[in-house]
Design an enzyme around this catalytic site. Structure first.
Site, short mmCIF file in Angstrom:
data_model
loop_
_atom_site.label_atom_id
_atom_site.label_comp_id
_atom_site.label_asym_id
_atom_site.label_seq_id
_atom_site.Cartn_x
_atom_site.Cartn_y
_atom_site.Cartn_z
CG ASP A 4 37.05 37.75 37.83
OD1 ASP A 4 37.63 36.95 37.07
OD2 ASP A 4 37.39 38.95 37.93
CE LYS A 32 39.90 41.68 37.79
NZ LYS A 32 38.78 41.09 37.03
CE LYS A 46 37.84 41.11 40.86
NZ LYS A 46 36.76 40.87 39.88
#
Length: 220
Positions: free
Chosen positions: A89, A180, A151
Site C-alpha cells: 500500500d 480499498k 485506496k
C-alpha cells in the site's frame, strides 16, 4: 466472498509493539482476514508467523506522507517483498498531484508497481486532502500506472473514507481496478456503507468489532 476476506486487519501506529503485532496476527488467523497490514519493520516477523496461514502480509510504502522520492519508494517496496510482504500500500506524491505534475505522480506509482514484481499494489490518494477533480485524476493515474487498487486514506491526515469518495473512485476506475476504503471504518455499519459504495477491500483496525457485528446480524 466471505466478509472477513475483504478486511486488511491493520496496525500502523508508530508505537506498535511486538505484543500488539502478535495480537492482530492471532486475530487475523482466527477470523480468516485477507491480510494483516503492518509497518515495514514488522513485515519479516509477520511473514514468519503467518507462513502456515492463508492470511497475507500487507505493508505501507512512502507512508504516511507520500513525500519520499520515487527511488526510495521503489527500494522500500523491493525490501518489503524480500522480507515477505504479499501486498504493498503506497502513498502518492500528493503535492505533485496538486501541482498538476501528473507524469510525476504516475511514474512514482509505476516505479512501485515495477518493484512489486507482480504483487498486489494499492495506491493511497489521501482523499481528505483532495477535491472532487483531484480524486478523479488520482484514480485515473492509479489505473494508468497499472496498480491493482486505489485506496482512500492513510488514517493519519485527519480524516478517512467516505462512501461518497469510494463511489467516485469506483465510478472513475471501473471494473479493472478495485477500491480499498480505510480510515474511520469502525463498525459493521461503516463496513456495509463502504462495500455498498463499491469497496472490495476494507482497511481497519476494528476488524474484530466488524466481524462481531456480522455474527450478531441475522443475515450473517
Amino acid at each position: 466472498m466471505h466478509s472477513a476476506k475483504l478486511i486488511d486487519h491493520t496496525l500502523l501506529k508508530p508505537e506498535s509493539t511486538r505484543t500488539q503485532i502478535d495480537q492482530i496476527i492471532d486475530e487475523a488467523k482466527a477470523y480468516h482476514f485477507k491480510s494483516v497490514c503492518v509497518n515495514p519493520t514488522h513485515v519479516k516477523y509477520a511473514a514468519e508467523r503467518l507462513a502456515d496461514s492463508e492470511v497475507l502480509v500487507c505493508t505501507v510504502i512512502g507512508f504516511p506522507l507520500g513525500a519520499s522520492t520515487t527511488a526510495t519508494k521503489a527500494f522500500e517496496t523491493e525490501d518489503a517483498i524480500q522480507n515477505g510482504a504479499d501486498e504493498i500500500d503506497m502513498v502518492i506524491n500528493i503535492g505533485a498531484l496538486k501541482d498538476g505534475r501528473f507524469d510525476d505522480v504516475q511514474q512514482d506509482i509505476e516505479a512501485v508497481v515495477k518493484a512489486a514484481k507482480g504483487h498486489t499494489v494499492k495506491v493511497i490518494i489521501e482523499t481528505v486532502l483532495l477535491d472532487h477533480d483531484e480524486i478523479v485524476k488520482a484514480s485515473e493515474l492509479t489505473k494508468a500506472a497499472g496498480a491493482d487498487f486505489v485506496k482512500t486514506s492513510t488514517g493519519f491526515a485527519g480524516g478517512g473514507a467516505t462512501a461518497e469518495d469510494v463511489k467516485l473512485m469506483k465510478d472513475t476506475v471501473g471494473a479493472d481496478v478495485e477500491v480499498k476504503a480505510s480510515g474511520g471504518v469502525r463498525n459493521l455499519e461503516d463496513f456495509n456503507k463502504m462495500v455498498e459504495a463499491g469497496a472490495t477491500r476494507i482497511g481497519a483496525s476494528a476488524g474484530v468489532q466488524i466481524m462481531q457485528g456480522l455474527e450478531a446480524d441475522s443475515d450473517y
